[in-house]
Scaffold this active site. Structure first.
Site, PDB file in Angstrom:
ATOM      1  N   SER A 104       0.832  -1.195   0.000  1.00 35.02           N
ATOM      2  CA  SER A 104       0.000   0.000   0.000  1.00 35.02           C
ATOM      3  C   SER A 104       0.880   1.263   0.000  1.00 35.02           C
ATOM      4  O   SER A 104       1.638   1.462  -0.952  1.00 35.02           O
ATOM      5  CB  SER A 104      -0.978  -0.050   1.177  1.00 35.02           C
ATOM      6  OG  SER A 104      -2.003   0.904   1.045  1.00 35.02           O
ATOM      7  N   ASP A 154     -10.189  -3.811  -5.847  1.00 32.93           N
ATOM      8  CA  ASP A 154      -9.550  -2.945  -4.854  1.00 32.93           C
ATOM      9  C   ASP A 154     -10.136  -1.540  -4.957  1.00 32.93           C
ATOM     10  O   ASP A 154      -9.983  -0.887  -5.995  1.00 32.93           O
ATOM     11  CB  ASP A 154      -8.035  -2.912  -5.109  1.00 32.93           C
ATOM     12  CG  ASP A 154      -7.254  -2.300  -3.952  1.00 32.93           C
ATOM     13  OD1 ASP A 154      -7.799  -1.399  -3.284  1.00 32.93           O
ATOM     14  OD2 ASP A 154      -6.103  -2.697  -3.738  1.00 32.93           O
ATOM     15  N   HIS A 185      -8.279  -4.729  -1.216  1.00 29.42           N
ATOM     16  CA  HIS A 185      -6.963  -4.192  -0.856  1.00 29.42           C
ATOM     17  C   HIS A 185      -6.191  -5.127   0.080  1.00 29.42           C
ATOM     18  O   HIS A 185      -5.066  -4.842   0.442  1.00 29.42           O
ATOM     19  CB  HIS A 185      -7.138  -2.818  -0.192  1.00 29.42           C
ATOM     20  CG  HIS A 185      -5.924  -1.957  -0.230  1.00 29.42           C
ATOM     21  ND1 HIS A 185      -5.300  -1.581  -1.405  1.00 29.42           N
ATOM     22  CD2 HIS A 185      -5.189  -1.385   0.774  1.00 29.42           C
ATOM     23  CE1 HIS A 185      -4.258  -0.814  -1.123  1.00 29.42           C
ATOM     24  NE2 HIS A 185      -4.161  -0.693   0.192  1.00 29.42           N
TER      25      HIS A 185
END
Length: 209
Positions: A104, A154, A185
């Site tokens: 991320s 996502d 995610h």
């Protein structure tokens, strides 16, 4: 740049073995990805810096002004600082190979490092990166092995931007693999296995050299 320019955790590996840098996601810390790093590269020394930006108490590696809207000046600052930190750690360790993994926000700072210093890592894993800008690569990524992992649903990292990042990396010569799953995610087992294969393959190549 000092090896202590970031608060960080070090988990020693085999002497003279590889280094694996791991970069946490928003709200994580220097402990978040160390167990994963050990699992993926058992012989490596794991180095895990903590992001030096706080977003309402959540640690990040660079500032943003909204979801998916980056403070590009702060991203440039953070990239320069992190490149210095990584280079100082490499100089101190003299490793056999240099790997990196980010998730991320950590994947985003890692991607920015790849653009700024493409010869820094032998292999890199970008888990759910979001690069909402057209990067400029400072050199060539030829010969660098990069794994990008992503979820087809996502909500934070749209699949079309993952595909665009893949195209950027390929155009600059990187050996790119993309591992998808059908979720969002979160990190799923197939991503972890793909990362394990990548690092194992690079390690085999180093030992055969």
């Amino acid at each position: 740049m000092s090896t202590d320019s970031y608060i960080h955790k070090v988990l020693p590996g085999s002497p003279g073995g590889p280094l694996l840098f791991v970069f946490h996601g928003t709200g994580g810390d220097e402990g978040q990805l160390v167990p994963l790093g050990r699992d993926l590269a058992p012989q490596a020394t794991i180095i895990s810096p903590r992001g030096d930006v706080s977003e309402q108490g959540a640690a990040r590696f660079f500032r943003r002004t909204g979801e998916g809207v980056y403070d590009m000046q702060d991203l440039a600052r953070a990239t320069r600082k992190m490149a210095g930190f990584v280079k100082a750690q490499i100089a101190a360790a003299k490793p056999s190979a240099i790997y990196a993994l980010g998730y991320s926000n950590g994947a985003n700072i890692l991607a920015s490092l790849l653009f700024e210093a493409p010869d820094l890592f032998d292999a890199a894993v970008l888990m759910h990166p979001l690069i909402p800008f057209e990067p400029e690569v400072n050199g060539s990524l030829a010969g660098r092995r990069i794994l990008v992992t992503a979820g087809r649903r996502d909500p934070i990292c749209p699949p079309n931007l993952t595909s665009r990042l893949e195209a950027y990396l390929r155009a600059d010569g990187a050996d790119v693999t993309v591992e998808w799953h059908e979720g969002g995610h979160e990190v799923r087992p197939n991503e972890i296995e793909a990362a394990r294969r990548l690092f194992a393959g690079v390690a085999q190549g180093v030992s055969d050299a």
